[in-house]
Scaffold this motif. Sequence first.
Motif, PDB file in Angstrom:
ATOM      1  N   ARG A 118       0.814  -0.933   0.073  1.00 33.71           N
ATOM      2  CA  ARG A 118       0.009   0.064  -0.094  1.00 33.71           C
ATOM      3  C   ARG A 118       0.935   1.392   0.222  1.00 33.71           C
ATOM      4  O   ARG A 118       2.292   1.210   0.416  1.00 33.71           O
ATOM      5  CB  ARG A 118      -0.968   0.070   1.280  1.00 33.71           C
ATOM      6  CG  ARG A 118      -1.950  -1.340   1.208  1.00 33.71           C
ATOM      7  CD  ARG A 118      -2.661  -1.193   2.582  1.00 33.71           C
ATOM      8  NE  ARG A 118      -1.920  -0.851   3.842  1.00 33.71           N
ATOM      9  CZ  ARG A 118      -2.225  -0.042   4.731  1.00 33.71           C
ATOM     10  NH1 ARG A 118      -3.206   0.797   4.647  1.00 33.71           N
ATOM     11  NH2 ARG A 118      -1.541  -0.002   5.851  1.00 33.71           N
ATOM     12  N   LEU A 119       0.191   2.375  -0.210  1.00 36.49           N
ATOM     13  CA  LEU A 119       1.028   3.643  -0.365  1.00 36.49           C
ATOM     14  C   LEU A 119       1.289   4.140   0.941  1.00 36.49           C
ATOM     15  O   LEU A 119       2.618   4.487   1.206  1.00 36.49           O
ATOM     16  CB  LEU A 119       0.321   4.779  -1.142  1.00 36.49           C
ATOM     17  CG  LEU A 119       0.828   6.046  -1.196  1.00 36.49           C
ATOM     18  CD1 LEU A 119       1.997   5.950  -2.041  1.00 36.49           C
ATOM     19  CD2 LEU A 119      -0.264   7.062  -1.478  1.00 36.49           C
ATOM     20  N   ASP A 120       0.741   3.819   2.018  1.00 34.51           N
ATOM     21  CA  ASP A 120       1.121   4.406   3.240  1.00 34.51           C
ATOM     22  C   ASP A 120       2.195   3.362   3.700  1.00 34.51           C
ATOM     23  O   ASP A 120       3.017   3.733   4.467  1.00 34.51           O
ATOM     24  CB  ASP A 120      -0.172   3.943   4.360  1.00 34.51           C
ATOM     25  CG  ASP A 120      -1.324   4.886   4.166  1.00 34.51           C
ATOM     26  OD1 ASP A 120      -1.069   5.768   3.440  1.00 34.51           O
ATOM     27  OD2 ASP A 120      -2.324   4.675   4.444  1.00 34.51           O
ATOM     28  N   ASP A 121       2.220   2.086   3.463  1.00 33.50           N
ATOM     29  CA  ASP A 121       3.189   1.160   3.734  1.00 33.50           C
ATOM     30  C   ASP A 121       4.798   1.786   3.039  1.00 33.50           C
ATOM     31  O   ASP A 121       5.727   1.722   3.910  1.00 33.50           O
ATOM     32  CB  ASP A 121       3.205  -0.384   3.367  1.00 33.50           C
ATOM     33  CG  ASP A 121       2.074  -0.869   4.088  1.00 33.50           C
ATOM     34  OD1 ASP A 121       1.521  -0.231   5.488  1.00 33.50           O
ATOM     35  OD2 ASP A 121       1.559  -1.794   3.867  1.00 33.50           O
ATOM     36  N   ALA A 137      13.150   5.706  -5.799  1.00 32.01           N
ATOM     37  CA  ALA A 137      12.888   5.619  -7.167  1.00 32.01           C
ATOM     38  C   ALA A 137      12.878   4.108  -7.484  1.00 32.01           C
ATOM     39  O   ALA A 137      11.774   3.559  -7.954  1.00 32.01           O
ATOM     40  CB  ALA A 137      13.762   6.286  -8.341  1.00 32.01           C
ATOM     41  N   GLN A 138      13.629   3.223  -6.830  1.00 35.68           N
ATOM     42  CA  GLN A 138      13.738   1.864  -7.075  1.00 35.68           C
ATOM     43  C   GLN A 138      12.585   1.134  -6.372  1.00 35.68           C
ATOM     44  O   GLN A 138      11.782   0.356  -7.031  1.00 35.68           O
ATOM     45  CB  GLN A 138      14.952   1.476  -6.604  1.00 35.68           C
ATOM     46  CG  GLN A 138      15.459  -0.153  -6.625  1.00 35.68           C
ATOM     47  CD  GLN A 138      15.226  -0.505  -8.161  1.00 35.68           C
ATOM     48  OE1 GLN A 138      15.699   0.026  -8.950  1.00 35.68           O
ATOM     49  NE2 GLN A 138      14.940  -1.777  -8.276  1.00 35.68           N
ATOM     50  N   LYS A 139      12.360   1.817  -5.108  1.00 36.90           N
ATOM     51  CA  LYS A 139      11.232   1.160  -4.224  1.00 36.90           C
ATOM     52  C   LYS A 139       9.932   1.591  -4.733  1.00 36.90           C
ATOM     53  O   LYS A 139       9.178   0.752  -4.984  1.00 36.90           O
ATOM     54  CB  LYS A 139      11.215   1.831  -2.895  1.00 36.90           C
ATOM     55  CG  LYS A 139      12.465   1.255  -1.994  1.00 36.90           C
ATOM     56  CD  LYS A 139      12.451   1.871  -0.542  1.00 36.90           C
ATOM     57  CE  LYS A 139      13.636   1.379   0.105  1.00 36.90           C
ATOM     58  NZ  LYS A 139      13.610  -0.062   0.276  1.00 36.90           N
ATOM     59  N   LEU A 140       9.722   2.770  -5.497  1.00 34.67           N
ATOM     60  CA  LEU A 140       8.441   3.237  -6.099  1.00 34.67           C
ATOM     61  C   LEU A 140       8.463   2.349  -7.299  1.00 34.67           C
ATOM     62  O   LEU A 140       7.338   1.785  -7.590  1.00 34.67           O
ATOM     63  CB  LEU A 140       8.550   4.512  -6.495  1.00 34.67           C
ATOM     64  CG  LEU A 140       7.484   5.237  -7.168  1.00 34.67           C
ATOM     65  CD1 LEU A 140       6.159   5.347  -6.356  1.00 34.67           C
ATOM     66  CD2 LEU A 140       7.633   6.514  -7.605  1.00 34.67           C
ATOM     67  N   LYS A 141       9.336   2.106  -7.951  1.00 37.37           N
ATOM     68  CA  LYS A 141       9.174   1.306  -9.261  1.00 37.37           C
ATOM     69  C   LYS A 141       8.548  -0.212  -9.040  1.00 37.37           C
ATOM     70  O   LYS A 141       7.910  -0.611  -9.795  1.00 37.37           O
ATOM     71  CB  LYS A 141      10.504   1.329  -9.996  1.00 37.37           C
ATOM     72  CG  LYS A 141      10.273   0.536 -11.566  1.00 37.37           C
ATOM     73  CD  LYS A 141      11.640   0.723 -12.575  1.00 37.37           C
ATOM     74  CE  LYS A 141      12.794  -0.084 -11.875  1.00 37.37           C
ATOM     75  NZ  LYS A 141      13.993   0.005 -12.584  1.00 37.37           N
ATOM     76  N   GLU A 142       9.281  -0.774  -7.898  1.00 33.24           N
ATOM     77  CA  GLU A 142       8.999  -2.067  -7.686  1.00 33.24           C
ATOM     78  C   GLU A 142       7.529  -2.292  -7.484  1.00 33.24           C
ATOM     79  O   GLU A 142       6.710  -3.073  -7.631  1.00 33.24           O
ATOM     80  CB  GLU A 142       9.909  -2.548  -6.548  1.00 33.24           C
ATOM     81  CG  GLU A 142      11.335  -2.826  -6.956  1.00 33.24           C
ATOM     82  CD  GLU A 142      12.391  -3.066  -6.009  1.00 33.24           C
ATOM     83  OE1 GLU A 142      13.266  -3.794  -6.290  1.00 33.24           O
ATOM     84  OE2 GLU A 142      11.750  -2.971  -4.653  1.00 33.24           O
ATOM     85  N   MET A 143       7.118  -1.411  -6.638  1.00 40.18           N
ATOM     86  CA  MET A 143       5.654  -1.168  -5.951  1.00 40.18           C
ATOM     87  C   MET A 143       4.785  -1.249  -7.182  1.00 40.18           C
ATOM     88  O   MET A 143       3.846  -1.840  -7.227  1.00 40.18           O
ATOM     89  CB  MET A 143       5.397  -0.172  -4.950  1.00 40.18           C
ATOM     90  CG  MET A 143       4.096  -0.461  -4.173  1.00 40.18           C
ATOM     91  SD  MET A 143       3.910   0.998  -2.845  1.00 40.18           S
ATOM     92  CE  MET A 143       3.460   2.341  -4.185  1.00 40.18           C
TER      93      MET A 143
END
Length: 535
Positions: A118-121, A137-143
């Motif tokens: 989730r976005l909160d997580d 950016a890496q974490k955002l791309k993976e999610m």
Amino acid sequence: MQLHISPSLRHVTVVTGKGLREFIKVKVGSRKFSYQMMFYSLLFFTFLLRFVFVLSTVDSIDGEPSPCSSLACLGKRLKPKLLGRRVDSGNVPEAMYQVLQQPLSEQELKGRTDIPQRLDDFMSEVKRSKSDAREFAQKLKEMVTLMEQRTRTAKIQEYLYRHVASSSIPKQLHCLALKLASEHSINAAARLQLPEAELVPTLVDNNYFHFVLASDNILAASVVAKSLVQNALRPHKVVLHIITDRKTYFPMQAWFSLHPLSPAIIEVKALHHFDWLSKGKVPVLEAMEKDQRVRSQFRGGSSVIVANNNENPVVVAAKLQALSPKYNSLMNHIRIHLPELFPSLNKVVFLDDDIVIQTDLSPLWDIDMNGKVNGAVETCRGEDKFVMSKKFKSYLNFSNPTIARNFDPEECAWAYGMNVFDLAAWRKTNISSTYYHWLDENLKSDLSLWQLGTLPPGLIAFHGHVQTIDPFWHMLGLGYQETTSFADAESAAVVHYNGRAKPWLDIAFPHLRPLWAKYLDSSDRFIKSCHIRAS
């Protein structure tokens, strides 16, 4: 800005650009205080204020001015300039672009449990780890990639389930056909001649209102017929010609023998009863055979279609739709042969079996066709921009030069489902031969000229032969537009459940189904024994 210093150096007056004056009174507490030092300090302060003013003005010109009411605010704004750097919060760091542009395969995410759901997580993890731009950016791309994969999978599963639900024959309809076939074999009352011998002349009498319904769905045909007759102001002038296939003929005859709609006249006829269709080569049959071979070669089964991980879900849905039995049903193509089927009639109204009639349709015979063949509702204008926004480019493939060379992509499309056909005018044209010519062209191009269905070749064949009629007569989209209100649908002359959510299926929209279900008799013994529910 002006600076005035009194001769005693005890009073300083600062005049700003706006004409405001500020007085500074200098109190000398000790003879050790140097007036000369005070003078040079004020002079330095004056030049500093001028410097700050210039920087502030340049900053306001560069971007949106944001007033500062304190030195702290001003310091924050000037600090990057004084340090030789400019921070632009509107730009994304190049490092983030580099990370986001790198491909991320499905295998890299498989089995990962550390990706936020989730976005909160995600935000909590970023704050906790104090990530830099690259890590962010890496974490955002993976999610986001994981969410895309799950969304695509869910969408394809939805399309697959809807395909199965809409293509399969519900057990209730199968039950109804079997029970009626059995009744036909044991009950003479279920084998009546339709119509009675004395009413046969009315079948070719142009003083009657002739309607044609082609269907192999007994339940759907019963609702169309009942709604037509019940809402007719002169039911004794209504003649309904029902065309079905060989396997459905006896159950269909049994239903209308046991459920007469007098004083209306009902004819039930199977395709093999028509002489012209049983002699020699018939274009519609040849086209269906070729079409079926091409579809099996280029489409594959549903499991093959769904297994393609690189295909857009919308394309997957279109390919699944290609497997629908209705696209290879003779009932779907038979309307193009109406002049041959009814050589003695001058005008008919052709009805699909997924419609409900809610008013008297006899005024359709008073419409001036202006020499045109097909009276239809246009589908490019209307309040519902989803349903009523269809043009030629919505159905035909204008990237193909053959299509682009012959047609206008912005030309308004029209609808099948309830059409007024002037058969006398039709016989003077080459509409039917044009239809089959373009079917052959589509087969030669591996089905690339248009979307599936009989409407695209119909748009081509009837091009220049369509008379627009009032949208009141035909409301579309009840099988795929859930936002259609009950009140709007109830006010239309004919409502059309075109789309997958047919009213006899469990996937029908609950608030729109009652318009169809009201013509079902829940107390009928066949309806009850097959557990067909009105709601």
